[in-house]
Design an enzyme around this catalytic site. Sequence first.
Site, short mmCIF file in Angstrom:
data_model
loop_
_atom_site.label_atom_id
_atom_site.label_comp_id
_atom_site.label_asym_id
_atom_site.label_seq_id
_atom_site.Cartn_x
_atom_site.Cartn_y
_atom_site.Cartn_z
N GLY A 12 0.84 -1.21 0.00
CA GLY A 12 0.00 0.00 0.00
C GLY A 12 0.86 1.25 0.00
N ASN A 34 -3.35 -8.48 0.36
CA ASN A 34 -4.35 -9.23 -0.43
C ASN A 34 -4.62 -8.54 -1.77
OD1 ASN A 34 -5.91 -7.03 0.11
ND2 ASN A 34 -7.51 -8.11 1.26
N ASN A 37 -6.36 -3.30 -2.60
CA ASN A 37 -6.29 -1.86 -2.86
C ASN A 37 -4.86 -1.47 -3.22
OD1 ASN A 37 -7.22 0.76 -3.09
ND2 ASN A 37 -6.87 1.24 -0.93
N ASP A 60 -5.19 -13.06 2.59
CA ASP A 60 -6.22 -12.18 3.16
C ASP A 60 -6.29 -12.46 4.66
OD1 ASP A 60 -9.35 -10.97 1.97
OD2 ASP A 60 -8.60 -10.97 4.02
N SER A 127 -4.52 6.87 13.49
CA SER A 127 -4.81 8.09 12.75
C SER A 127 -5.26 9.21 13.67
CB SER A 127 -5.91 7.80 11.71
OG SER A 127 -6.44 8.99 11.19
N TYR A 152 -14.78 4.05 9.92
CA TYR A 152 -13.32 3.94 9.71
C TYR A 152 -12.60 4.48 10.95
CZ TYR A 152 -8.68 5.52 8.65
OH TYR A 152 -7.34 5.77 8.75
N LYS A 156 -10.18 2.63 14.18
CA LYS A 156 -8.85 3.03 14.70
C LYS A 156 -8.92 3.16 16.23
CE LYS A 156 -6.67 3.05 10.83
NZ LYS A 156 -5.74 1.94 10.55
N ASP A 301 -15.87 16.74 8.01
CA ASP A 301 -14.56 17.41 8.04
C ASP A 301 -14.39 18.20 9.33
OD1 ASP A 301 -14.16 18.15 4.52
OD2 ASP A 301 -13.26 16.63 5.78
C1 WQD Z 1 -7.97 17.21 3.52
C2 WQD Z 1 -8.66 18.57 3.32
C3 WQD Z 1 -11.00 18.41 2.79
C4 WQD Z 1 -10.52 16.51 -1.10
C5 WQD Z 1 -8.51 11.66 5.80
C6 WQD Z 1 -8.82 10.66 6.87
C7 WQD Z 1 -7.57 10.37 7.67
C8 WQD Z 1 -6.50 9.90 6.73
C9 WQD Z 1 -6.21 11.00 5.72
C10 WQD Z 1 -6.46 7.53 6.36
C11 WQD Z 1 -10.04 18.62 3.96
C12 WQD Z 1 -10.22 19.02 1.64
C13 WQD Z 1 -10.25 17.08 0.14
C14 WQD Z 1 -11.10 17.31 -2.12
C15 WQD Z 1 -11.09 19.19 -0.64
N1 WQD Z 1 -6.88 8.74 6.04
N2 WQD Z 1 -10.53 18.40 0.35
N3 WQD Z 1 -11.37 18.63 -1.84
O1 WQD Z 1 -10.13 14.21 5.51
O2 WQD Z 1 -8.10 15.35 6.55
O3 WQD Z 1 -8.15 12.87 6.40
O4 WQD Z 1 -7.44 11.22 5.00
O5 WQD Z 1 -5.70 7.24 7.25
O6 WQD Z 1 -7.84 9.34 8.60
O7 WQD Z 1 -9.76 11.23 7.75
O8 WQD Z 1 -7.88 14.22 4.34
O9 WQD Z 1 -7.18 14.71 2.03
O10 WQD Z 1 -9.56 13.91 2.45
O11 WQD Z 1 -8.91 16.21 3.12
O12 WQD Z 1 -11.34 20.39 -0.43
O13 WQD Z 1 -11.37 16.84 -3.26
O14 WQD Z 1 -8.86 18.77 1.93
O15 WQD Z 1 -12.22 19.12 2.99
O16 WQD Z 1 -10.23 19.93 4.46
P1 WQD Z 1 -8.67 14.25 5.73
P2 WQD Z 1 -8.39 14.70 2.90
#
Ligand code: WQD
Length: 339
Positions: A12, A34, A37, A60, A127, A152, A156, A301
Amino acid sequence: MSNKILVTGGLGFIGSHVVVELQNEGFEVVIIDNLSNSSIDVLKGITAITKKQPIFEKLDLRDKTAVIDFFKKDQDIIGVIHFAASKAVGESVNLPLLYYENNLNTLIYILQELQNKETSNFIFSSSCTVYGQADSLPITESAPIKAAESPYGNTKQIGEEIIRDTCKVSENLKAIALRYFNPIGSHESAKIGELSIGTPQNLVPFITQTGIGKREQLSVFGDDYPTKDGTCIRDYIHVVDLAKAHVAALKRLIDGDNTDNYEVFNIGTGKGSSVLEVIKTFEEVSNQKLNYKIVDRRAGDVIAAYADTTKANKVLGWKAKLSLKDALISAWKWEKGLN
Ligand code: WQD
């Protein structure tokens, strides 16, 4: 003395970068994945960088018998870094049972095997999502754990509790949970990086795909937040800095320097960047304007999240060295290499 480390989900995004850093430090690596992804091509990318092909087994971890057989067959694993899990926040809302089965059963089956070993070292991929919207910033490890916004995030939180409770009754098991902030970027060689299968959910891959023309336009989810420019703030950490934190944590456990057999660390840069700042930095890096529009907020968010990394700096002797710009340069190089 064996120095064999099992990396689950090792093909990954984060897992593959950790495999490279482990091999750079002389560890022997076994990858279980597995391929749900990721792609077997990532194994070639890792080998092209380190010139050492890790042992790979397609397996898996939801198959309990397969997990038992694996640990019976391979007795000299001295540490496990556990990445294998589903990680799409939005998807988890629609498929909770898939997330609880995949993220928790697999953790339980591995811990059951480690409990039987003389000594074992376990690193858990957690996370910052466990904090929800923290009451104060930067976020320390003692910040309260808020009710998860998604299955999700809940996996965690529950995962950390399962490890904590297991370590309480198994002195031979030593564990560290690393709470990642926002991992971005790719290895400087651009031979491994963030493979987005389908439409990217995360900001940076969506930005680079828009920059390369694969996506028409980036939607910025809200600019009416109480922040400097109205957009959400996050702690974007270069995936290579994050990978090095895993090696530091593993060495702490192997060397027996841990003061408790379950420890938690925030892994971030300690600096917050807004969505518009990320876009502006990308425009500098790519020397082109990015096509984006402001749309409604995205449910779930948080307004702002960035790490207090004092504990990891002091206890792990680890500190992020690479900047947001370094990470975006590497992400853009990776995207261009894909196309
Ligand atoms: C970041 C910022 C969005 C996409 C998530 C999970 C976290 C980890 C990382 C797994 C936010 C904004 C995003 C887009 C946007 N995942 N955004 N347009 O939500 O902070 O964290 O991913 O481990 O556990 O919660 O990351 O990159 O999705 O968003 O404006 O098309 O970018 O609103 O403010 P996030 P993100």
